[in-house]
Scaffold this motif. Structure first.
Motif, PDB file in Angstrom:
ATOM      1  N   ARG A  17       0.799  -1.230   0.000  1.00 27.60           N
ATOM      2  CA  ARG A  17       0.000   0.000   0.000  1.00 27.60           C
ATOM      3  C   ARG A  17       0.827   1.273   0.000  1.00 27.60           C
ATOM      4  N   LYS A  18       1.997   1.224   0.608  1.00 26.21           N
ATOM      5  CA  LYS A  18       2.755   2.463   0.800  1.00 26.21           C
ATOM      6  C   LYS A  18       3.310   3.026  -0.503  1.00 26.21           C
ATOM      7  N   ILE A  19       3.930   2.204  -1.310  1.00 29.81           N
ATOM      8  CA  ILE A  19       4.553   2.682  -2.550  1.00 29.81           C
ATOM      9  C   ILE A  19       3.519   3.274  -3.507  1.00 29.81           C
ATOM     10  N   PRO A  20       2.391   2.589  -3.789  1.00 28.35           N
ATOM     11  CA  PRO A  20       1.396   3.208  -4.676  1.00 28.35           C
ATOM     12  C   PRO A  20       0.796   4.486  -4.105  1.00 28.35           C
ATOM     13  N   MET A  21       0.667   4.560  -2.775  1.00 23.27           N
ATOM     14  CA  MET A  21       0.115   5.767  -2.173  1.00 23.27           C
ATOM     15  C   MET A  21       1.062   6.946  -2.397  1.00 23.27           C
ATOM     16  N   VAL A  22       2.340   6.732  -2.190  1.00 25.58           N
ATOM     17  CA  VAL A  22       3.315   7.803  -2.396  1.00 25.58           C
ATOM     18  C   VAL A  22       3.369   8.195  -3.873  1.00 25.58           C
ATOM     19  N   LEU A  23       3.414   7.196  -4.758  1.00 24.55           N
ATOM     20  CA  LEU A  23       3.445   7.491  -6.197  1.00 24.55           C
ATOM     21  C   LEU A  23       2.179   8.211  -6.650  1.00 24.55           C
ATOM     22  N   GLY A  24       1.040   7.812  -6.103  1.00 25.45           N
ATOM     23  CA  GLY A  24      -0.210   8.457  -6.474  1.00 25.45           C
ATOM     24  C   GLY A  24      -0.253   9.916  -6.069  1.00 25.45           C
ATOM     25  N   PHE A  25       0.202  10.208  -4.856  1.00 28.27           N
ATOM     26  CA  PHE A  25       0.180  11.588  -4.404  1.00 28.27           C
ATOM     27  C   PHE A  25       1.231  12.436  -5.116  1.00 28.27           C
ATOM     28  N   LEU A  26       2.370  11.830  -5.471  1.00 27.19           N
ATOM     29  CA  LEU A  26       3.396  12.581  -6.203  1.00 27.19           C
ATOM     30  C   LEU A  26       2.948  12.903  -7.619  1.00 27.19           C
ATOM     31  N   VAL A  37      -4.493   5.640  -8.039  1.00 22.92           N
ATOM     32  CA  VAL A  37      -3.682   4.617  -7.348  1.00 22.92           C
ATOM     33  C   VAL A  37      -3.470   5.042  -5.904  1.00 22.92           C
ATOM     34  N   GLY A  38      -3.161   6.334  -5.695  1.00 24.12           N
ATOM     35  CA  GLY A  38      -2.952   6.831  -4.337  1.00 24.12           C
ATOM     36  C   GLY A  38      -4.198   6.744  -3.498  1.00 24.12           C
ATOM     37  N   MET A  39      -5.338   7.052  -4.090  1.00 21.31           N
ATOM     38  CA  MET A  39      -6.584   6.974  -3.343  1.00 21.31           C
ATOM     39  C   MET A  39      -6.942   5.528  -3.007  1.00 21.31           C
ATOM     40  N   SER A  40      -6.678   4.612  -3.924  1.00 19.76           N
ATOM     41  CA  SER A  40      -6.963   3.200  -3.669  1.00 19.76           C
ATOM     42  C   SER A  40      -6.107   2.667  -2.533  1.00 19.76           C
ATOM     43  N   SER A  41      -4.830   3.026  -2.543  1.00 22.20           N
ATOM     44  CA  SER A  41      -3.959   2.527  -1.489  1.00 22.20           C
ATOM     45  C   SER A  41      -4.258   3.197  -0.158  1.00 22.20           C
ATOM     46  N   ALA A  42      -4.660   4.468  -0.173  1.00 19.10           N
ATOM     47  CA  ALA A  42      -5.031   5.123   1.084  1.00 19.10           C
ATOM     48  C   ALA A  42      -6.287   4.494   1.665  1.00 19.10           C
ATOM     49  N   THR A  43      -7.237   4.152   0.814  1.00 22.16           N
ATOM     50  CA  THR A  43      -8.449   3.478   1.276  1.00 22.16           C
ATOM     51  C   THR A  43      -8.111   2.092   1.816  1.00 22.16           C
ATOM     52  N   ALA A  44      -7.242   1.376   1.120  1.00 22.70           N
ATOM     53  CA  ALA A  44      -6.838   0.048   1.586  1.00 22.70           C
ATOM     54  C   ALA A  44      -6.088   0.134   2.906  1.00 22.70           C
ATOM     55  N   LEU A  45      -5.260   1.151   3.056  1.00 27.07           N
ATOM     56  CA  LEU A  45      -4.514   1.324   4.291  1.00 27.07           C
ATOM     57  C   LEU A  45      -5.450   1.608   5.461  1.00 27.07           C
ATOM     58  N   SER A  46      -6.432   2.470   5.269  1.00 29.75           N
ATOM     59  CA  SER A  46      -7.373   2.757   6.356  1.00 29.75           C
ATOM     60  C   SER A  46      -8.283   1.569   6.624  1.00 29.75           C
TER      61      SER A  46
END
Length: 91
Positions: A17-26, A37-46
């Motif tokens: 989850r961390k790498i796609p979240m960082v890439l998505g926000f960047l 991608v960032g939103m999906s990983s942030a949702t998965a993380l929460s």
């Protein structure tokens, strides 16, 4: 966005989850799908922080609170525009 959700979600599940979240926000300023991608990983993380039976409740509550805050922001913006600083629209 709907079409991209499933493959992006599967990618997030495979590589973490961390790498796609960082890439998505960047890449938020670039393509909308990459931001997704960032939103999906942030949702998965929460969602990973709560029990499986409560995931729907957490997502629903988060969306509800988000929409209430958005509505209050719109009301506040309208109040400020109409009553205090109408020229702020042009700043």
């Amino acid at each position: 966005m709907i079409v991209a959700s499933t493959p992006i979600g599967k990618t997030v599940d495979k590589i973490g989850r961390k790498i796609p979240m960082v890439l998505g926000f960047l890449s938020l300023a670039q393509l909308h799908q990459r931001a997704h991608v960032g939103m999906s990983s942030a949702t998965a993380l929460s969602a990973g922080l709560v029990l499986a039976v409560n995931k729907g409740k957490v997502v629903g509550l988060r969306n509800f609170v988000g929409y209430v805050v958005i509505g209050l922001g719109m009301l506040l913006g309208n109040y400020l525009y109409v009553n205090l600083i109408p020229q702020a629209l042009f700043y």
